[in-house]
Scaffold this active site. Structure first.
Site, short mmCIF file in Angstrom:
data_model
loop_
_atom_site.label_atom_id
_atom_site.label_comp_id
_atom_site.label_asym_id
_atom_site.label_seq_id
_atom_site.Cartn_x
_atom_site.Cartn_y
_atom_site.Cartn_z
N GLU A 173 0.91 -1.40 0.30
CA GLU A 173 0.16 0.08 0.16
C GLU A 173 1.10 1.55 -0.66
OE1 GLU A 173 -3.19 0.11 2.39
OE2 GLU A 173 -3.46 -1.97 2.08
N TYR A 217 -2.88 5.15 7.40
CA TYR A 217 -2.03 3.58 8.07
C TYR A 217 -0.91 4.04 6.53
CZ TYR A 217 -0.92 -1.32 6.97
OH TYR A 217 -0.62 -2.56 6.62
#
Ligand code: NAD
Ligand code: TYD
Length: 379
Positions: free
Chosen positions: A139, A185
């Protein structure tokens, strides 16, 4: 007993960490594995019930941000390798509470790096034989475009490639790509990775970084797509699909990730990065349909009757469109391959959750949070 190696695994009571701990303590009886975990809501010692009595396993409840504590542990257990998984890991929570993510994922990583550096530099042999392995995510690379809504034949094949075997765009994340995180995140994980590499470049700390795609399998906390939906299908609760379910993720069975970590920890080149992924892209909505048909088949129910559990809800803010990892480097240099076709991995995973209703029940009731007191409270 003298151990050949002393490894500190952080976050070993979580989903992936528990598989890594299990693999290490069983595969290497001559290693001592010290599991440092704060036992947040995501940490569950029940995940390690089958290995907790092994003589080469030690559990320590503690916070990676507690620099004094981490430093003391490095000394006490003569740690020569760190495999760092502890993190806040759920994107939706990071959107609600970004500070906790910066604290744990950034400051916690910095605390570990500094403690490892101080301890190893204090030894006569210095960094010889030492390793700091940062467990990161795909990510951090950001989001790829979906340029084929129906998918095209994937340019990559492995022994585990499934019939589905599609790619939803031409681009794949490669080692060395720029970091372009979008969620709090992934921004916190990206920042942590930068600190890890900075310790290598500035102090010579022997680091290695792996960036893996989405994991699935036993012991995953049921806030994540696959275990949440298995549980909801079983109990005929609505399945909240964000947006239109068109987002694409690249899925890997958790034990394949644990094997890759073992390989890179032992054989990866110091200072290098390795991408880990199964070349296994799926649209969320296709996974949801596969889950419904698998759960219902195993329960002897008619899947057509459960398709209307699918409920399209408001999209996640900043929802990344597509992740797709190119793990050719790991395959070519270290000979790693995913072992399971996705459909088989999903079947295995669904069976596990259906057969471990007790595990799911103690999560949903909150009973797992008392397990530490029962097991370790009076030590
Ligand atoms: P998880 O949320 O299941 O587990 C995290 C663990 O870390 C828990 O046991 C928790 O108690 C512990 N922890 C949290 N804060 C801590 C702190 N301050 N001190 C000590 N322990 C703390 O996470 P996961 O899905 O197993 O992910 C593990 C690692 O792998 C993370 O670093 C994550 O970024 C990375 N990763 C996850 C995936 C995935 O699909 N789940 C994919 C690639 C990389
Ligand atoms: P998730 O398991 O949270 O992993 P990540 O965000 O790290 O990829 O989500 C996987 C995909 O499923 C992601 O595109 C968001 C979507 N999703 C839903 O549609 N509904 C849900 O309830 C959840 C938890 C996720």
């Amino acid at each position: 007993m003298d151990f050949k190696r002393n490894i500190l695994v952080t976050g070993g009571a979580g989903f992936i960490g528990s598989h890594v701990v299990r693999l290490l303590v069983t595969r290497y009886p001559d290693y001592r594995v010290v599991n440092l975990d704060k036992l947040t809501y995501a940490g569950n010692l029940m995940n390690l019930k089958d290995v907790e009595q092994m003589p080469n396993y030690v559990f320590v409840k503690g916070d990676i941000c507690d620099f004094e504590r981490v430093s003391e542990l490095m000394n006490r257990y003569a740690i020569d390798g760190v495999i760092h998984l502890a993190a806040e890991s759920h994107v939706d929570r990071s959107i609600r509470d970004p500070f906790t993510f910066a604290r744990t994922n950034v400051m916690g990583t910095l605390s570990l790096l500094q403690a490892a550096r101080n301890y190893w530099e204090s030894l006569p042999e210095g960094y010889e034989g030492k390793r700091f392995h940062q467990i990161s995510t795909d990510e951090v690379y950001g989001s790829l475009e979906i340029s084929h809504s129906e998918g095209i034949a994937s340019p990559f094949t492995t022994n585990a490639s499934s019939e589905h075997h599609q790619a939803y765009g031409e681009r794949f994340f490669r080692e060395g790509d720029n970091y372009t995180p979008h969620s709090p995140y992934s921004a916190a994980k990206a920042s942590a990775d930068h600190f890890v590499r900075s310790f290598h470049d500035t102090y010579g700390l022997p680091v290695v970084v792996t960036n893996c795609s989405n994991n699935y399998g036993p012991y995953q906390f049921p806030e994540k797509l696959i275990p949440l939906f298995i549980n909801n299908i079983q109990h005929r609760k609505p399945l909240p699909v964000y947006g239109r379910g068109e987002n694409v993720r690249d899925w890997l069975y958790v034990e394949d990730h644990a094997r890759a970590i073992d390989l890179v920890f032992h054989k990866g080149r110091t200072g290098d990065t390795y991408n880990i992924g199964g070349f296994n892209e799926w649209k969320n909505i296709d996974i949801v349909r596969l889950l419904i048909s698998t759960v219902d088949r195993l329960l002897g129910r008619n899947p057509d009757e459960d398709m209307d559990l699918i409920t399209f809800v408001k999209d996640r803010a900043g929802h990344d469109a597509r992740y797709a990892i190119d793990s050719t480097k790991l395959q070519r240099e270290l000979g790693w391959e995913p072992s399971l076709q996705f459909e088989d991995g999903i079947e295995k995973t669904v069976c596990w959750y259906l057969e471990h209703q007790d595990w799911m029940d103690q999560i949903t009731s909150g009973a797992y949070e008392k397990y530490y007191e029962e097991m370790y409270g009076n030590r």
